[in-house]
Design an enzyme around this catalytic site. Structure first.
Site, PDB file in Angstrom:
ATOM      1  N   SER A 150       0.866  -1.247  -0.127  1.00 40.30           N
ATOM      2  CA  SER A 150       0.052   0.019   0.049  1.00 40.30           C
ATOM      3  C   SER A 150       0.951   1.119   0.050  1.00 40.30           C
ATOM      4  CB  SER A 150      -0.875  -0.010   1.348  1.00 40.30           C
ATOM      5  OG  SER A 150      -2.260   1.110   1.024  1.00 40.30           O
ATOM      6  N   SER A 151       0.839   2.001   1.132  1.00 37.12           N
ATOM      7  CA  SER A 151       1.660   3.173   0.913  1.00 37.12           C
ATOM      8  C   SER A 151       3.161   2.604   0.964  1.00 37.12           C
ATOM      9  CB  SER A 151       1.717   3.862   2.524  1.00 37.12           C
ATOM     10  OG  SER A 151       2.568   4.910   2.652  1.00 37.12           O
TER      11      SER A 151
END
Length: 320
Positions: A150-151
């Site tokens: 994700s991030s």
């Protein structure tokens, strides 16, 4: 009388138990996650954690493992990134785990400073962690790799674009192309990119990545990207945009050289090769949202990243 006997018996048995405990075989202390401070230039106050397995390869690889928004080094170490830890125990490589400390615990992949080599944001601090580790261990410079979720997957794309001379391979789970999340208003969130609405040609994406390290003319890291087809947090069209960017950086066609299904819901496409370490590889997971990686996926990433080489030697030196 009974109390007196019990007390006397306790006085005899307690020392005996202590002696037996000392004489009994004790389990070996396993390697753990170590907090490192003073590791170098760290403009955004990241935390650094290091995992060095009990036994290192004679020339260990180095994995930078980057957590998701709201996550932590400990969370990814003991949670959905733990298969990387188990593989480190088996193959003797080192793991660096950066940890974001700002509100929300997301990594900066948006600001102008974040999207420039040595720009002075999170990527700068992460590279200080890499340099610190290389100074203290006999790391194989040809096997410094990065992976994130994700991030952390967005940061994986950014690091691979900004430091292609350092990283040999990358594996991003549920990310976006390098530069897609750019903002200039101080916000860390780009809803157009997260919604899958930023579309560019392969050349445009490649040029955006190249602008992060102007003048570089060498090779770019091998890139593996994973995405769920029903992801609504970082929408699935970002998967195709990542493929465009990395095939362009490798001067490859967007037409796959090989397509297969390692599992029933997976579709894997390879570009520029047909083997397990092709220049670019994409795996889309049908009917899956923003829940990657799932069980068994990291084994494929370990192979793609070239971390599955054996050769363990002596116990790791203690430097902390």
């Amino acid at each position: 009388m009974r109390r007196t006997l019990r007390a006397a018996l306790a006085m005899v048995l307690l020392p005996l138990a202590a002696v037996l405990t000392l004489l009994a075989p004790q389990p070996a202390a396993a390697a753990g996650l170590t907090r490192i401070t003073g590791f170098g230039n760290n403009p955004t106050n990241l935390n650094m954690y290091l995992y060095v397995p009990d036994h290192l390869a004679s020339r260990p690889a180095l994995l930078v493992l980057v957590h998701y928004c709201g996550g932590s080094a400990g969370g990814i170490f003991g949670g959905n990134g733990h298969d990387y830890v188990s593989a480190a125990d088996r193959y003797g490589y080192i793991i660096v785990l950066p940890e974001a400390t700002r509100d929300g615990h997301c990594f900066d992949v948006s600001s102008p400073a974040a999207l420039k080599r040595n720009g002075g944001s999170d990527s700068t601090g992460i590279m200080s962690m890499v340099g610190y580790t290389r100074q203290r261990y006999n790391v194989d410079p040809a096997r410094i790799v990065v992976s994130g979720f994700s991030s952390g997957a967005m940061m994986t794309n950014v690091l691979a674009a900004e430091y292609p001379d350092v990283f040999s391979a990358a594996s991003a789970f549920s990310g976006v192309p390098a530069g897609c999340f750019a903002t200039r208003d101080g916000s860390q969130w780009n809803s157009q990119c997260s919604g899958g609405n930023v579309r560019k040609s392969a050349q445009q994406w490649g040029d955006l990545a190249r602008s992060m390290y102007p003048g570089y003319t060498g090779h770019y890291p091998r890139m593996q990207v994973w995405h769920g087809t029903t992801d609504t947090t970082l929408a699935y069209p970002n998967f195709g945009e990542e493929i465009k960017q990395w095939t362009n950086l490798h001067a490859l066609s967007q037409t796959p050289t090989a397509t297969d299904r390692p599992q029933s819901a997976w579709t894997r496409t390879r570009y520029g090769g047909t083997g397990a370490q092709s220049p670019v590889e994409g795996i889309s997971i049908a009917g899956t949202g923003h829940t990657l990686p799932q069980g068994g996926m990291l084994a494929y990433a370990v192979t793609f990243l070239g971390l599955d080489r054996s050769g363990l030697t002596t116990p790791a030196p203690s430097t902390f």
